[in-house]
Design a protein around this motif. Structure first.
Motif, short mmCIF file in Angstrom:
data_model
loop_
_atom_site.label_atom_id
_atom_site.label_comp_id
_atom_site.label_asym_id
_atom_site.label_seq_id
_atom_site.Cartn_x
_atom_site.Cartn_y
_atom_site.Cartn_z
N ILE A 14 5.54 -11.07 17.39
CA ILE A 14 6.18 -10.01 16.61
C ILE A 14 5.79 -10.15 15.14
O ILE A 14 5.83 -11.25 14.58
N GLU A 15 5.42 -9.03 14.53
CA GLU A 15 5.02 -9.03 13.12
C GLU A 15 6.24 -9.13 12.22
O GLU A 15 7.29 -8.56 12.51
N SER A 16 6.07 -9.83 11.10
CA SER A 16 7.07 -9.78 10.03
C SER A 16 6.42 -9.06 8.86
O SER A 16 5.22 -9.24 8.60
N VAL A 17 7.19 -8.25 8.17
CA VAL A 17 6.66 -7.45 7.06
C VAL A 17 7.32 -7.92 5.77
O VAL A 17 8.53 -8.18 5.73
N LYS A 18 6.49 -8.06 4.73
CA LYS A 18 6.97 -8.53 3.44
C LYS A 18 6.35 -7.68 2.35
O LYS A 18 5.16 -7.38 2.40
N THR A 19 7.15 -7.30 1.37
CA THR A 19 6.61 -6.54 0.24
C THR A 19 5.96 -7.49 -0.75
O THR A 19 6.41 -8.62 -0.93
N GLY A 20 4.90 -7.02 -1.36
CA GLY A 20 4.24 -7.77 -2.43
C GLY A 20 4.68 -7.21 -3.77
O GLY A 20 5.59 -6.37 -3.84
N GLU A 21 4.03 -7.65 -4.83
CA GLU A 21 4.27 -7.05 -6.14
C GLU A 21 3.90 -5.58 -6.05
O GLU A 21 4.55 -4.72 -6.64
N GLN A 22 2.85 -5.30 -5.28
CA GLN A 22 2.46 -3.94 -4.92
C GLN A 22 2.10 -3.97 -3.45
O GLN A 22 1.55 -4.96 -2.96
N GLY A 23 2.39 -2.91 -2.73
CA GLY A 23 2.04 -2.83 -1.31
C GLY A 23 2.84 -3.80 -0.46
O GLY A 23 3.89 -4.30 -0.87
N PHE A 24 2.34 -4.05 0.76
CA PHE A 24 3.04 -4.93 1.69
C PHE A 24 2.05 -5.67 2.58
O PHE A 24 0.88 -5.31 2.67
N SER A 25 2.55 -6.71 3.22
CA SER A 25 1.76 -7.45 4.19
C SER A 25 2.54 -7.52 5.50
O SER A 25 3.77 -7.54 5.50
N SER A 26 1.82 -7.53 6.61
CA SER A 26 2.44 -7.79 7.91
C SER A 26 1.75 -9.01 8.50
O SER A 26 0.52 -9.12 8.46
N THR A 27 2.56 -9.92 9.01
CA THR A 27 2.06 -11.23 9.43
C THR A 27 2.48 -11.55 10.86
O THR A 27 3.62 -11.33 11.24
N LYS A 28 1.53 -12.08 11.63
CA LYS A 28 1.81 -12.69 12.93
C LYS A 28 1.48 -14.16 12.77
O LYS A 28 0.41 -14.51 12.27
N GLU A 29 2.41 -15.03 13.17
CA GLU A 29 2.25 -16.46 12.93
C GLU A 29 2.51 -17.27 14.19
O GLU A 29 3.46 -17.00 14.92
#
Length: 109
Positions: A14-29
């Motif tokens: 399952i992906e986790s989504v995190k906001t950056g200073e601008q935009g966002f990232s989605s991570t699978k770990e």
């Protein structure tokens, strides 16, 4: 626990989504023993919200990544490129104009 052979099925993570200073990232770990394996998608216009001093092996799977160093220098990495950095030897952060998909391997803190 030692792992001799492990299949990494990214489709089950399952992906986790995190906001950056601008935009966002989605991570699978996936964590195995003391190692962390991540697939990270950065949105177009992404800029990390922090400077990182952690060591990594980074490989660009898609898009273009701009790796900024705290000394003001930067590197542009396209698909098929990557970098290796050791713990606490440089402060770096990621950004991308068009988006990027990365494989990052590092140790668990």
């Amino acid at each position: 626990m030692q792992t001799e052979y492990t299949i990494l099925d990214w489709s089950t993570i399952i992906e986790s989504v995190k906001t950056g200073e601008q935009g966002f990232s989605s991570t699978k770990e996936i964590r195995i023993n003391d190692m962390k394996y991540r697939i990270i998608d950065y949105s177009p216009g992404y800029l990390a919200d922090h400077w990182c001093e952690k060591g990594h092996i980074v490989f660009v799977l898609e898009g273009t990544l701009i790796s900024e160093l705290s000394d003001g220098s930067s590197s542009i990495l396209n698909k098929g490129m990557g970098y290796v950095v050791s713990d606490y030897l440089s402060s770096h952060r990621s950004r991308t104009d068009i988006g990027a998909k990365l494989l990052i391997i590092d140790t668990i803190e």
